[in-house]
Design a protein around this motif. Sequence first.
Motif, short mmCIF file in Angstrom:
data_model
loop_
_atom_site.label_atom_id
_atom_site.label_comp_id
_atom_site.label_asym_id
_atom_site.label_seq_id
_atom_site.Cartn_x
_atom_site.Cartn_y
_atom_site.Cartn_z
N ILE A 110 -62.67 41.08 -13.73
CA ILE A 110 -62.33 41.98 -14.84
C ILE A 110 -63.45 42.03 -15.87
N MET A 111 -64.02 40.88 -16.19
CA MET A 111 -65.13 40.84 -17.14
C MET A 111 -66.35 41.58 -16.58
N LEU A 112 -66.55 41.47 -15.26
CA LEU A 112 -67.68 42.15 -14.64
C LEU A 112 -67.58 43.66 -14.79
N SER A 113 -66.34 44.17 -14.82
CA SER A 113 -66.16 45.61 -14.94
C SER A 113 -66.63 46.14 -16.29
N LEU A 114 -66.79 45.25 -17.27
CA LEU A 114 -67.32 45.68 -18.58
C LEU A 114 -68.74 46.22 -18.46
N PHE A 115 -69.48 45.74 -17.46
CA PHE A 115 -70.88 46.15 -17.31
C PHE A 115 -71.03 47.40 -16.45
N LEU A 116 -69.90 47.95 -15.96
CA LEU A 116 -69.95 49.15 -15.14
C LEU A 116 -69.56 50.36 -15.98
N PRO A 117 -70.41 51.35 -16.10
CA PRO A 117 -70.06 52.54 -16.88
C PRO A 117 -68.82 53.22 -16.32
N GLY A 118 -67.88 53.56 -17.20
CA GLY A 118 -66.65 54.19 -16.76
C GLY A 118 -66.85 55.52 -16.09
N ILE A 119 -67.96 56.19 -16.40
CA ILE A 119 -68.23 57.51 -15.81
C ILE A 119 -68.40 57.42 -14.30
N ASN A 120 -68.73 56.20 -13.79
CA ASN A 120 -68.92 56.04 -12.35
C ASN A 120 -67.62 56.25 -11.57
N ALA A 121 -66.49 56.01 -12.25
CA ALA A 121 -65.19 56.15 -11.57
C ALA A 121 -64.64 57.57 -11.67
N LEU A 122 -65.35 58.45 -12.34
CA LEU A 122 -64.82 59.79 -12.61
C LEU A 122 -64.56 60.58 -11.33
N ILE A 123 -65.55 60.61 -10.44
CA ILE A 123 -65.40 61.39 -9.20
C ILE A 123 -64.35 60.79 -8.27
N THR A 139 -48.00 64.82 -16.53
CA THR A 139 -47.43 63.61 -15.94
C THR A 139 -48.48 62.86 -15.12
N GLY A 140 -49.30 63.60 -14.37
CA GLY A 140 -50.38 62.96 -13.63
C GLY A 140 -51.38 62.28 -14.55
N LEU A 141 -51.67 62.92 -15.68
CA LEU A 141 -52.58 62.33 -16.65
C LEU A 141 -51.98 61.07 -17.26
N ILE A 142 -50.67 61.08 -17.47
CA ILE A 142 -49.98 59.90 -17.99
C ILE A 142 -50.08 58.74 -17.00
N ILE A 143 -49.87 59.02 -15.72
CA ILE A 143 -49.96 57.98 -14.69
C ILE A 143 -51.37 57.40 -14.65
N LEU A 144 -52.38 58.27 -14.70
CA LEU A 144 -53.76 57.81 -14.65
C LEU A 144 -54.11 56.91 -15.82
N ASP A 145 -53.75 57.32 -17.03
CA ASP A 145 -54.13 56.55 -18.22
C ASP A 145 -53.24 55.34 -18.44
N SER A 146 -52.03 55.34 -17.90
CA SER A 146 -51.14 54.18 -18.07
C SER A 146 -51.54 53.04 -17.14
N PHE A 147 -51.84 53.37 -15.90
CA PHE A 147 -52.17 52.34 -14.91
C PHE A 147 -53.66 52.01 -14.88
N GLY A 148 -54.47 52.84 -15.52
CA GLY A 148 -55.89 52.52 -15.63
C GLY A 148 -56.12 51.58 -16.80
N GLU A 149 -56.09 50.27 -16.53
CA GLU A 149 -56.17 49.27 -17.59
C GLU A 149 -57.53 49.28 -18.29
N ASN A 150 -57.48 49.13 -19.61
CA ASN A 150 -58.70 49.04 -20.41
C ASN A 150 -59.02 47.57 -20.66
N VAL A 151 -60.21 47.13 -20.27
CA VAL A 151 -60.57 45.72 -20.37
C VAL A 151 -60.58 45.24 -21.82
N PHE A 152 -61.00 46.11 -22.74
CA PHE A 152 -61.04 45.71 -24.15
C PHE A 152 -59.65 45.35 -24.66
N TYR A 153 -58.64 46.18 -24.36
CA TYR A 153 -57.29 45.89 -24.80
C TYR A 153 -56.76 44.62 -24.14
#
Length: 278
Positions: A110-123, A139-153
């Motif tokens: 999880i900490m390693l993911s901090l060094f990966l730019p989030g834009i890489n997961a866009l495609i 609803t699809g946007l809600i699912i994406l942002d709810s289950f896409g955990e933010n490491v900072f939080y």
Amino acid sequence: MSEKRTAMDMVWWILLIAWSLTILFPLVWVLYESLKTNREFFQDVWALPETLKWVNYKNAWLKYGVRDAMWNTLYYVGTTLLLGTFLTTINAYALTRIEFKGRKLLWAIIMLSLFLPGINALIPQYVLMRDLHLTNSLTGLIILDSFGENVFYLMLLGGFMRSLPTELEESAFMDGASLFQVFLRIMLPLSAPGIVTVAIFKFLGLYNNFLGPFIYLSDQTKYTIGVSMYAASQKMQYTSDWVTLFAGVMIAMIPSAIMFVIFQRGVMEGATLGGVKG
């Protein structure tokens, strides 16, 4: 020594006031521009309005779809905030308070993911959402942002939970409480300041989110407030109705401004409590 401290304090006060003015001035400028007519705006952008045109706010609310965008934003932000905060709380509890094999390795990943730019997961995310038929859907946007955990939080809330004493949990387990009962009745109340802090950060991030809704929503009736304001700004090359656009911008700023004014003390206290050892 006291005179030097006083002089330095004055310097800091001047710098802080100057910094505050650089932030407040654009907001005040947009406010009084939104109360002008278009004729007054094009004649002199610095002059004050002759009469206050509050009708610009009504036009922005109806003409540029701010009303519908606000309802869409309320559904998107509210649902994602509740679901996402709950999932972040569970994840933080599992990673900081439960001992299991591979926990340190999982934290390291999880900490390693901090060094990966989030834009890489866009495609990959877009391809997945398209294949699941979740594009052009709030609803699809809600699912994406709810289950896409933010490491900072996760780090913020995890650090807060780690600072809490373990004696209450141990006593509850000895009394026969289940893991979920300990989480629900002990950890949630004790972690309330940290959860509120994460929820406020999530709200501001979701409300100001532009890239996600812009990419995944193609139906104008489903636009959130950020995308709606962008679409309205694109119309200015044909309509030049800038004062109505400014009124829409002021309306869009109200929810986040209210959240900041009400909860700014809670954000500061919650962010610092996580670094204090219990």
